[in-house]
Design a protein around this motif. Sequence first.
Motif, PDB file in Angstrom:
ATOM      1  N   SER A   1      54.203  24.745  47.333  1.00 21.03           N
ATOM      2  CA  SER A   1      54.906  25.696  46.459  1.00 21.03           C
ATOM      3  C   SER A   1      54.293  27.098  46.522  1.00 21.03           C
ATOM      4  CB  SER A   1      54.911  25.186  45.011  1.00 21.03           C
ATOM      5  OG  SER A   1      53.596  25.146  44.495  1.00 21.03           O
ATOM      6  N   ILE A   2      53.101  27.224  47.108  1.00 15.90           N
ATOM      7  CA  ILE A   2      52.465  28.557  47.180  1.00 15.90           C
ATOM      8  C   ILE A   2      52.030  28.894  48.618  1.00 15.90           C
ATOM      9  CG2 ILE A   2      51.732  28.693  44.763  1.00 15.90           C
ATOM     10  CD1 ILE A   2      48.902  27.784  45.703  1.00 15.90           C
ATOM     11  N   ILE A   3      52.688  28.255  49.573  1.00 14.76           N
ATOM     12  CA  ILE A   3      52.352  28.514  50.984  1.00 14.76           C
ATOM     13  C   ILE A   3      53.482  29.281  51.664  1.00 14.76           C
ATOM     14  CG2 ILE A   3      52.040  27.382  53.251  1.00 14.76           C
ATOM     15  CD1 ILE A   3      49.536  27.296  51.476  1.00 14.76           C
ATOM     16  N   ASP A   4      53.091  30.263  52.449  1.00 14.60           N
ATOM     17  CA  ASP A   4      54.045  31.038  53.246  1.00 14.60           C
ATOM     18  C   ASP A   4      54.187  30.329  54.593  1.00 14.60           C
ATOM     19  OD1 ASP A   4      55.388  32.818  54.819  1.00 14.60           O
ATOM     20  OD2 ASP A   4      53.931  34.472  54.597  1.00 14.60           O
TER      21      ASP A   4
ATOM     22  N   SER B   1      32.390  36.504  43.238  1.00 15.85           N
ATOM     23  CA  SER B   1      32.599  37.509  44.296  1.00 15.85           C
ATOM     24  C   SER B   1      33.378  36.896  45.464  1.00 15.85           C
ATOM     25  CB  SER B   1      31.262  38.072  44.780  1.00 15.85           C
ATOM     26  OG  SER B   1      30.547  37.093  45.509  1.00 15.85           O
ATOM     27  N   GLY B   2      33.451  35.576  45.493  1.00 16.08           N
ATOM     28  CA  GLY B   2      34.180  34.899  46.581  1.00 16.08           C
ATOM     29  C   GLY B   2      35.689  35.006  46.458  1.00 16.08           C
ATOM     30  N   ARG B   3      36.176  35.511  45.326  1.00 21.40           N
ATOM     31  CA  ARG B   3      37.631  35.494  45.142  1.00 21.40           C
ATOM     32  C   ARG B   3      38.368  36.368  46.153  1.00 21.40           C
ATOM     33  NH1 ARG B   3      40.086  38.429  39.675  1.00 21.40           N
ATOM     34  NH2 ARG B   3      39.876  40.558  40.363  1.00 21.40           N
ATOM     35  N   GLU B   4      37.669  37.374  46.705  1.00 17.12           N
ATOM     36  CA  GLU B   4      38.375  38.230  47.672  1.00 17.12           C
ATOM     37  C   GLU B   4      38.793  37.459  48.932  1.00 17.12           C
ATOM     38  OE1 GLU B   4      34.551  40.645  48.923  1.00 17.12           O
ATOM     39  OE2 GLU B   4      36.092  41.004  50.439  1.00 17.12           O
ATOM     40  N   PHE B   5      38.151  36.350  49.223  1.00 14.56           N
ATOM     41  CA  PHE B   5      38.439  35.631  50.468  1.00 14.56           C
ATOM     42  C   PHE B   5      39.519  34.553  50.345  1.00 14.56           C
ATOM     43  CE2 PHE B   5      33.878  36.830  50.615  1.00 14.56           C
ATOM     44  CZ  PHE B   5      33.990  37.816  51.589  1.00 14.56           C
ATOM     45  N   LEU B   6      39.808  34.139  49.108  1.00 11.98           N
ATOM     46  CA  LEU B   6      40.763  33.042  48.917  1.00 11.98           C
ATOM     47  C   LEU B   6      41.399  33.194  47.541  1.00 11.98           C
ATOM     48  CD1 LEU B   6      41.939  30.377  49.909  1.00 11.98           C
ATOM     49  CD2 LEU B   6      39.838  29.221  49.240  1.00 11.98           C
ATOM     50  N   HIS B   7      42.688  33.563  47.535  1.00 12.94           N
ATOM     51  CA  HIS B   7      43.342  33.825  46.247  1.00 12.94           C
ATOM     52  C   HIS B   7      44.840  33.946  46.413  1.00 12.94           C
ATOM     53  CE1 HIS B   7      42.338  37.980  47.845  1.00 12.94           C
ATOM     54  NE2 HIS B   7      43.636  38.020  47.727  1.00 12.94           N
ATOM     55  N   MET B   8      45.526  34.061  45.260  1.00 12.54           N
ATOM     56  CA  MET B   8      46.932  34.443  45.266  1.00 12.54           C
ATOM     57  C   MET B   8      46.999  35.794  44.568  1.00 12.54           C
ATOM     58  SD  MET B   8      50.236  32.916  43.417  1.00 12.54           S
ATOM     59  CE  MET B   8      50.077  31.228  43.851  1.00 12.54           C
ATOM     60  N   LYS B   9      47.512  36.794  45.248  1.00  9.59           N
ATOM     61  CA  LYS B   9      47.362  38.167  44.762  1.00  9.59           C
ATOM     62  C   LYS B   9      48.144  38.449  43.477  1.00  9.59           C
ATOM     63  CE  LYS B   9      46.496  40.040  49.359  1.00  9.59           C
ATOM     64  NZ  LYS B   9      45.039  39.943  49.240  1.00  9.59           N
ATOM     65  N   ALA B  10      49.360  37.909  43.389  1.00 11.80           N
ATOM     66  CA  ALA B  10      50.223  38.296  42.266  1.00 11.80           C
ATOM     67  C   ALA B  10      50.673  37.086  41.456  1.00 11.80           C
ATOM     68  CB  ALA B  10      51.430  39.063  42.794  1.00 11.80           C
ATOM     69  N   GLY B  11      51.240  37.412  40.291  1.00 14.19           N
ATOM     70  CA  GLY B  11      51.742  36.335  39.431  1.00 14.19           C
ATOM     71  C   GLY B  11      50.884  36.149  38.201  1.00 14.19           C
TER      72      GLY B  11
ATOM     73  N   HIS C   1      52.850  36.098  46.437  1.00  5.46           N
ATOM     74  CA  HIS C   1      52.824  34.882  45.612  1.00  5.46           C
ATOM     75  C   HIS C   1      52.445  33.662  46.443  1.00  5.46           C
ATOM     76  CE1 HIS C   1      54.448  36.878  42.054  1.00  5.46           C
ATOM     77  NE2 HIS C   1      55.036  37.661  42.949  1.00  5.46           N
ATOM     78  N   TYR C   2      51.818  33.933  47.567  1.00  4.53           N
ATOM     79  CA  TYR C   2      51.375  32.854  48.447  1.00  4.53           C
ATOM     80  C   TYR C   2      49.844  32.853  48.541  1.00  4.53           C
ATOM     81  CZ  TYR C   2      56.206  32.724  50.192  1.00  4.53           C
ATOM     82  OH  TYR C   2      57.558  32.612  50.297  1.00  4.53           O
ATOM     83  N   VAL C   3      49.296  31.763  49.085  1.00  3.51           N
ATOM     84  CA  VAL C   3      47.851  31.688  49.302  1.00  3.51           C
ATOM     85  C   VAL C   3      47.444  32.725  50.342  1.00  3.51           C
ATOM     86  CG1 VAL C   3      45.990  30.276  50.275  1.00  3.51           C
ATOM     87  CG2 VAL C   3      47.698  29.222  48.770  1.00  3.51           C
ATOM     88  N   TYR C   4      46.438  33.506  49.989  1.00  7.06           N
ATOM     89  CA  TYR C   4      45.818  34.395  50.977  1.00  7.06           C
ATOM     90  C   TYR C   4      44.440  33.835  51.289  1.00  7.06           C
ATOM     91  CZ  TYR C   4      42.943  38.056  52.893  1.00  7.06           C
ATOM     92  OH  TYR C   4      42.066  38.736  53.699  1.00  7.06           O
ATOM     93  N   GLN C   5      44.114  33.706  52.555  1.00  2.00           N
ATOM     94  CA  GLN C   5      42.782  33.221  52.906  1.00  2.00           C
ATOM     95  C   GLN C   5      42.206  33.959  54.108  1.00  2.00           C
ATOM     96  OE1 GLN C   5      40.737  29.083  52.944  1.00  2.00           O
ATOM     97  NE2 GLN C   5      41.930  29.131  54.831  1.00  2.00           N
ATOM     98  N   ASP C   6      40.968  34.384  53.959  1.00  2.65           N
ATOM     99  CA  ASP C   6      40.193  34.882  55.096  1.00  2.65           C
ATOM    100  C   ASP C   6      39.289  33.705  55.471  1.00  2.65           C
ATOM    101  OD1 ASP C   6      38.591  36.147  56.894  1.00  2.65           O
ATOM    102  OD2 ASP C   6      37.944  37.765  55.570  1.00  2.65           O
TER     103      ASP C   6
END
Length: 329
Positions: free
Chosen positions: A148-151, A189-199, A215-220
């Motif tokens: 439900s949150i994957i692009d 501080s780890g949130r910048e690497f794995l998060h959902m930006k909006a919502g 509204h999707y998972v962002y991951q570095d």
Amino acid sequence: MPKRLASITGIQGYVPDYILTNKELEKMVDTNDEWITTRTGIKERHILKEPGKAASDMGKIMVEKLLEKTKTNPDDIELVICCTVTGDMVFPDTANTICYKTGIKNAFGFDINAACSGFLFGLTTGAKFIESGTYKKVIVVGLDVMSSIIDYTDRATCIIFGDGGGAVLLEPDESGNGIIDSVFHGDGSGREFLHMKAGGSLKPPSHETIDRKEHYVYQDGKPVFKAAIKGMVESIKEVMKRNGLTKEDINWLVPHQANIRIIDGVAEMLDFDKEKVMVNIHKYGNTTSGTLPLCLWEWEPKLKKGDKLFLTSFGGGFTWGTTYLKWAY
Ligand code: COA
């Protein structure tokens, strides 16, 4: 007499029927089975496709089967914790919806959002209510509907995640088996690497956030990969040391299933016998809060009373840690 511990007295897993294979993903994004298999260990993942179905519907199936399997009356359940990052709605919590759908009327419930460490954090939280003598029957659910949150146009994330999870019943144990110790850590501080930006309150949903696919998972992936191995290895060592255990004492290592190379890396750094490491990532991918209960459910027939298990996880937040428990049945 050993002190009162909380032990797992039943487990029930669930994955939706639909299987998304690497071959099918090849038709959706620029990827291939060989890359996915060698870089992640994943061959397929299960996806909740049924329209109108959500996290609480998977939770309902797990909890109903768990109650049936453990011959537990829903009226006797006092607390339900649902660990998930993909609850039915931003609020209310999914735990209470699961109670409503399963006829659990005498419990209170709440959700825990600790990404891939959710189930471990929830397990220890639930255990405390039993150790303290407050409750006798607690259910901890770990599940996610990651689809439900994957692009599904982003090859960096869509190949990794799947849907599923499991539920455990916790009850008091005075024989020395149960949840013995946990070491947990967090690093915001780890949130910048794995998060959902909006919502969330930072960026409420808008046309712009939708257009920017926020509204999707962002991951570095790379920093997460490195931190995951380090975090799991260090917390396992910490728990071993605190409990005077060596790797030979441990019957099963139950690692969060994020990437086979992370799991292998952890096992190699600790010189663990691979036969003692639970791995099912090839079938389910990363189900976030669902991976650990899915492992326990699959291995349940092999587990013996008194077996020493180390459950370890790393996830978004960052959150990580290790729980040591002795299997009770
Ligand atoms: N198919 C084919 N190629 C892909 C691909 C895919 N699905 N995804 C990335 N690639 C490509 C990249 O574009 C890159 O190409 P380039 O070298 O030409 O730039 C190359 O493969 C390597 O990409 P990279 O991102 O460095 O791969 P990686 O080895 O780090 O693996 C992850 C990516 C996401 C699998 C890995 O970093 C990982 O597992 N991270 C941790 C995940 C995790 O634990 N997440 C949840 C927290 S619990």
